[in-house]
Design an enzyme around this catalytic site. Structure first.
Site, PDB file in Angstrom:
ATOM      1  N   ARG A  18       0.762  -1.246   0.039  1.00 14.93           N
ATOM      2  CA  ARG A  18      -0.137   0.092   0.146  1.00 14.93           C
ATOM      3  C   ARG A  18       0.880   1.312  -0.067  1.00 14.93           C
ATOM      4  O   ARG A  18       2.102   1.099   0.671  1.00 14.93           O
ATOM      5  CB  ARG A  18      -0.860  -0.220   1.121  1.00 14.93           C
ATOM      6  CG  ARG A  18      -1.704  -1.183   1.377  1.00 14.93           C
ATOM      7  CD  ARG A  18      -2.460  -1.094   2.706  1.00 14.93           C
ATOM      8  NE  ARG A  18      -3.337  -2.289   2.914  1.00 14.93           N
ATOM      9  CZ  ARG A  18      -3.099  -3.544   3.452  1.00 14.93           C
ATOM     10  NH1 ARG A  18      -1.861  -3.548   3.992  1.00 14.93           N
ATOM     11  NH2 ARG A  18      -4.001  -4.426   3.588  1.00 14.93           N
ATOM     12  N   TYR A  29      -9.809  -9.669  -6.578  1.00 17.35           N
ATOM     13  CA  TYR A  29      -8.943  -9.333  -7.724  1.00 17.35           C
ATOM     14  C   TYR A  29      -9.309 -10.705  -8.656  1.00 17.35           C
ATOM     15  O   TYR A  29      -8.792 -10.482  -9.619  1.00 17.35           O
ATOM     16  CB  TYR A  29      -7.544  -9.430  -7.157  1.00 17.35           C
ATOM     17  CG  TYR A  29      -7.209  -8.497  -6.275  1.00 17.35           C
ATOM     18  CD1 TYR A  29      -6.960  -7.095  -6.899  1.00 17.35           C
ATOM     19  CD2 TYR A  29      -6.926  -8.565  -4.654  1.00 17.35           C
ATOM     20  CE1 TYR A  29      -6.641  -6.087  -5.842  1.00 17.35           C
ATOM     21  CE2 TYR A  29      -6.709  -7.534  -3.997  1.00 17.35           C
ATOM     22  CZ  TYR A  29      -6.289  -6.268  -4.636  1.00 17.35           C
ATOM     23  OH  TYR A  29      -6.135  -5.220  -3.614  1.00 17.35           O
ATOM     24  N   HIS A  64      -3.551  -8.959   3.575  1.00 20.37           N
ATOM     25  CA  HIS A  64      -5.093  -9.075   3.956  1.00 20.37           C
ATOM     26  C   HIS A  64      -5.151  -9.880   4.924  1.00 20.37           C
ATOM     27  O   HIS A  64      -4.594 -11.115   5.335  1.00 20.37           O
ATOM     28  CB  HIS A  64      -5.842  -9.657   2.644  1.00 20.37           C
ATOM     29  CG  HIS A  64      -6.020  -8.694   1.709  1.00 20.37           C
ATOM     30  ND1 HIS A  64      -6.244  -9.156   0.354  1.00 20.37           N
ATOM     31  CD2 HIS A  64      -5.948  -7.086   1.502  1.00 20.37           C
ATOM     32  CE1 HIS A  64      -6.404  -7.909  -0.472  1.00 20.37           C
ATOM     33  NE2 HIS A  64      -6.145  -6.838   0.404  1.00 20.37           N
ATOM     34  N   ARG A  66      -1.184  -1.719  -7.210  1.00 20.46           N
ATOM     35  CA  ARG A  66      -1.452  -2.847  -6.137  1.00 20.46           C
ATOM     36  C   ARG A  66      -2.385  -3.996  -6.687  1.00 20.46           C
ATOM     37  O   ARG A  66      -2.281  -5.279  -6.779  1.00 20.46           O
ATOM     38  CB  ARG A  66      -1.907  -2.677  -4.895  1.00 20.46           C
ATOM     39  CG  ARG A  66      -2.521  -3.254  -3.871  1.00 20.46           C
ATOM     40  CD  ARG A  66      -2.604  -2.756  -2.429  1.00 20.46           C
ATOM     41  NE  ARG A  66      -3.478  -3.564  -1.592  1.00 20.46           N
ATOM     42  CZ  ARG A  66      -2.855  -4.251  -0.619  1.00 20.46           C
ATOM     43  NH1 ARG A  66      -1.620  -4.310  -0.609  1.00 20.46           N
ATOM     44  NH2 ARG A  66      -3.479  -4.698   0.055  1.00 20.46           N
ATOM     45  N   LYS A  74      -1.756  -2.766   7.952  1.00 21.83           N
ATOM     46  CA  LYS A  74      -2.706  -2.193   8.862  1.00 21.83           C
ATOM     47  C   LYS A  74      -2.603  -2.891  10.314  1.00 21.83           C
ATOM     48  O   LYS A  74      -2.195  -4.306  10.334  1.00 21.83           O
ATOM     49  CB  LYS A  74      -3.872  -2.601   8.222  1.00 21.83           C
ATOM     50  CG  LYS A  74      -4.377  -1.682   6.967  1.00 21.83           C
ATOM     51  CD  LYS A  74      -5.724  -1.755   6.444  1.00 21.83           C
ATOM     52  CE  LYS A  74      -5.987  -0.861   5.134  1.00 21.83           C
ATOM     53  NZ  LYS A  74      -7.332  -1.025   4.739  1.00 21.83           N
ATOM     54  N   HIS A  98      -2.492   2.463  -5.878  1.00 17.30           N
ATOM     55  CA  HIS A  98      -3.503   1.394  -5.672  1.00 17.30           C
ATOM     56  C   HIS A  98      -3.829   0.602  -7.006  1.00 17.30           C
ATOM     57  O   HIS A  98      -4.261  -0.483  -6.535  1.00 17.30           O
ATOM     58  CB  HIS A  98      -5.041   2.042  -5.174  1.00 17.30           C
ATOM     59  CG  HIS A  98      -5.813   0.899  -4.512  1.00 17.30           C
ATOM     60  ND1 HIS A  98      -5.353   0.019  -3.449  1.00 17.30           N
ATOM     61  CD2 HIS A  98      -6.965   0.265  -4.919  1.00 17.30           C
ATOM     62  CE1 HIS A  98      -6.312  -0.634  -2.983  1.00 17.30           C
ATOM     63  NE2 HIS A  98      -7.340  -0.656  -3.879  1.00 17.30           N
TER      64      HIS A  98
END
Length: 295
Positions: free
Chosen positions: A146, A273, A264, A241, A170, A238
């Site tokens: 990211r 995706y 994730h 990505r 994250k 993005h």
């Protein structure tokens, strides 16, 4: 103050990233300001659903998209769950709230030709800015990280001996991403040039003045280079990505591996995706199904 207690909870107990906490703080303060202006309410524990609906209507009237409103309401819902947990309220005023309908926008990844065309731009002897920008493009495409993750990379996160990179994602979740040989070469060239930039920063990517790079700079780098080779409407970090994930799946990578590389927490986030890989799925299907009209 309840908002501060909630933010401390996200930081200390839930281990959320600083950027996520800032987003929550902004959403909650926006809601608090609305409550003060419209209802003279300063204690959010006393708010009812009708007053929350008033805020939603206010956001809609001001042109805020349904997707953004849903995100803001998600922040609010988490806040009220926290208030329930600590005994400040008995019922969550958002318990029966239904999210606003949104239209999912299909993110169109770059094709191989577009990415190769951008990388080919960086040819010959490169100055500091050019070698830095080349590494930014290559890292986005070869790791799928990211934008915030790239900006916060430290020099110490690079391990040339194992050809890998430590990324803090994250909720401060750490993952190790392998680096391909071509990126290692660019990285070595960049580190050599970086030594010439006077700076006390430990961040990997610096401006020419020795400061940490920032979000708009990274966006301008990606948008600027890809605008020269692509007619796609959206040209952002993005989308790189998305391209990383889509191209891996097209080449036969399994979903779980892509999930780990992207950082994730669940497969549901990664499965988006697979929509971009429909062409590859059709090709495999036509080759494999006994009733397919293969030539």
């Amino acid at each position: 103050m309840l908002i501060n207690s909630f933010l401390d909870y996200l930081n200390l107990e839930r281990n959320y990233s600083k950027l996520t906490i800032v987003a929550y703080e902004k959403d909650l303060n926006g809601f608090l300001a609305h409550c003060k202006n419209e209802f003279e309410i300063e204690d959010l524990a006393t708010v009812n659903y009708a007053q929350i609906r008033s805020w939603i209507s206010f956001l809609v009237t001001n042109g805020i998209s349904n997707a953004t409103i849903n995100r803001k309401i998600s922040s609010l819902k988490s806040f009220y769950k926290f208030l329930q947990k600590i005994g400040q309220i008995k019922t969550n005023p958002l318990a029966k709230h239904r999210a606003l309908k949104t239209v999912k926008k299909v993110q169109v990844p770059f094709i191989y030709k577009e990415i190769n065309a951008v990388i080919d731009v960086f040819d010959g002897d490169l100055d500091y800015t050019s070698i830095r920008n080349k590494l930014i493009v290559e890292l986005f495409y070869s790791t799928g990280m990211r934008r915030a993750e790239l900006i916060h990379l430290k020099s110490s996160d690079v391990d040339l001996n194992t050809a890998s990179l430590k990324v803090i994602g994250k909720r401060n979740k750490e993952r190790i991403i392998p680096l391909i040989p071509s990126v290692i070469e660019t990285l070595k060239s960049y580190l050599s040039e970086r030594k010439k930039i006077p700076s006390n920063e430990d961040y990997l990517f610096l401006t020419v003045k020795g400061n940490k790079i920032y979000e708009t700079l990274v966006y301008r780098v990606i948008n600027g280079y890809f605008s020269k080779v692509s007619t796609k409407v959206k040209k952002s970090p993005h989308i790189l990505r998305h391209s990383f994930a889509t191209h891996l799946l097209n080449q036969g990578a399994d979903l779980n591996s892509v999930k780990e590389l992207l950082g994730h927490s669940s497969l549901a986030s990664t499965q988006v995706y697979t929509h971009n890989s429909l062409g590859k799925i059709k090709e495999v299907y036509n080759q494999a199904h006994p009733r397919s009209q293969k030539k």
